[in-house]
Design a protein around this motif. Sequence first.
Motif, PDB file in Angstrom:
ATOM      1  N   ASN A 103      -8.517  30.847 -14.747  1.00 21.77           N
ATOM      2  CA  ASN A 103      -9.099  31.690 -13.631  1.00 21.77           C
ATOM      3  C   ASN A 103     -10.555  31.086 -13.937  1.00 21.77           C
ATOM      4  OD1 ASN A 103      -7.294  33.708 -15.014  1.00 21.77           O
ATOM      5  ND2 ASN A 103      -8.530  33.402 -16.794  1.00 21.77           N
ATOM      6  N   TRP A 104     -10.705  31.333 -12.492  1.00 24.79           N
ATOM      7  CA  TRP A 104     -12.455  30.807 -12.102  1.00 24.79           C
ATOM      8  C   TRP A 104     -13.062  31.749 -11.195  1.00 24.79           C
ATOM      9  CZ3 TRP A 104     -14.369  26.270 -12.123  1.00 24.79           C
ATOM     10  CH2 TRP A 104     -14.730  25.825 -10.974  1.00 24.79           C
ATOM     11  N   CYS A 105     -14.726  31.499 -11.764  1.00 24.03           N
ATOM     12  CA  CYS A 105     -15.660  32.503 -11.289  1.00 24.03           C
ATOM     13  C   CYS A 105     -16.284  31.696 -10.244  1.00 24.03           C
ATOM     14  CB  CYS A 105     -16.529  32.534 -12.754  1.00 24.03           C
ATOM     15  SG  CYS A 105     -17.813  33.712 -12.193  1.00 24.03           S
ATOM     16  N   LYS A 147     -19.271  29.736 -11.004  1.00 27.53           N
ATOM     17  CA  LYS A 147     -18.491  28.232 -10.903  1.00 27.53           C
ATOM     18  C   LYS A 147     -18.247  27.527 -12.521  1.00 27.53           C
ATOM     19  CE  LYS A 147     -20.910  27.054  -6.611  1.00 27.53           C
ATOM     20  NZ  LYS A 147     -21.723  28.822  -6.608  1.00 27.53           N
ATOM     21  N   THR A 148     -17.199  28.501 -12.982  1.00 26.93           N
ATOM     22  CA  THR A 148     -16.685  27.626 -14.323  1.00 26.93           C
ATOM     23  C   THR A 148     -15.126  28.354 -14.326  1.00 26.93           C
ATOM     24  OG1 THR A 148     -16.820  27.631 -16.350  1.00 26.93           O
ATOM     25  CG2 THR A 148     -17.673  30.220 -15.533  1.00 26.93           C
ATOM     26  N   ALA A 149     -14.703  28.018 -15.315  1.00 26.70           N
ATOM     27  CA  ALA A 149     -12.768  28.188 -15.673  1.00 26.70           C
ATOM     28  C   ALA A 149     -13.806  28.949 -16.830  1.00 26.70           C
ATOM     29  CB  ALA A 149     -12.636  27.069 -16.551  1.00 26.70           C
ATOM     30  N   ASP A 166     -15.233  26.079  -4.435  1.00 28.78           N
ATOM     31  CA  ASP A 166     -15.296  27.599  -5.783  1.00 28.78           C
ATOM     32  C   ASP A 166     -16.618  27.777  -5.333  1.00 28.78           C
ATOM     33  OD1 ASP A 166     -14.037  24.935  -7.150  1.00 28.78           O
ATOM     34  OD2 ASP A 166     -15.327  23.517  -7.874  1.00 28.78           O
ATOM     35  N   LYS A 192      -6.229  23.945 -10.482  1.00 30.56           N
ATOM     36  CA  LYS A 192      -7.210  22.534 -10.935  1.00 30.56           C
ATOM     37  C   LYS A 192      -6.830  21.586 -11.741  1.00 30.56           C
ATOM     38  CE  LYS A 192     -11.566  24.500  -9.220  1.00 30.56           C
ATOM     39  NZ  LYS A 192     -12.309  23.548  -9.423  1.00 30.56           N
TER      40      LYS A 192
END
Length: 201
Positions: A15-17, A21-23, A138, A196
Motif C-alpha cells: 500500500n503506497w500513499c 510518499k510512504t508505504a 511515487d 516495491k
Amino acid sequence: LYEKGYIYKGSSIINWCPVCKTALSDAEVDHEEQEGFFWHIKYPIVGTEKFLEIATTRPETMLGDTAIAVHPDDDRYKDIVGKKAVLPLVNREIPIVADYYVDKEFGTGAVKITPAHDPNDFEVGKRHDLPEINIMNDDATINANGGKFEGMDRYEARAAIVKELDEMGLLVKIEDYSHNVGTHDRCKTTIEPLIKKQWFV
C-alpha cells in the motif's frame, strides 16, 4: 530492469500513499465505499477481427497490463486461451491466460492483469510468469512506461485514456459502480497498490 520499471524477484505489492510518499501496513488503510465507474474496453485479438471486452475501475493502469485472464471453465473464451491480444494505446501484444482467480459471473468474465498495480494480479502474474511493469512514480504521476501519458497525474491520465479509447471506438460503455476504496487513515488520500522492494513483519 528496475530502472525500466520491470521488477521481478524480491519485490511485492504494498500500500503506497502518493501524498505522504510512504508505504502503509494494512492496519493503516481505511476502506470506504465510493461511487465510481466500470469502464468497458475492447482489446483486439491478434490475427482475428474479434475483440475481447474487459471491464475495469482503473483504466489508467491498463498501460501496465501484461495479460488478460479468463476462467479455465468459461466456454465463452476457451478458443482464445493461448492467443494474444493487443493492448490499446500501447500496442503491446499480451497473452490470454486461463486462471481460477477469475470470476466467470463478474463483469465480462475477462480480467486485465496488471501485476505491478494490484495484489491479486501480482499473484496471477507469478503463476503465469508475467512481467511486472510499473507505470507510476511515487507521486502517482505516470512514468516513462506510460508513453505519451508520462507526467500526468493518475486521474488526469485516466480521463485522457478514456477519451482516446472513445475516439478509437474501443470504449464500449461506462457503468456506475460502487466499490470499496483504500485510503490512508491519516491524510485520507486514495492509496495506490505499487510493487516495491519493501515488506512488513
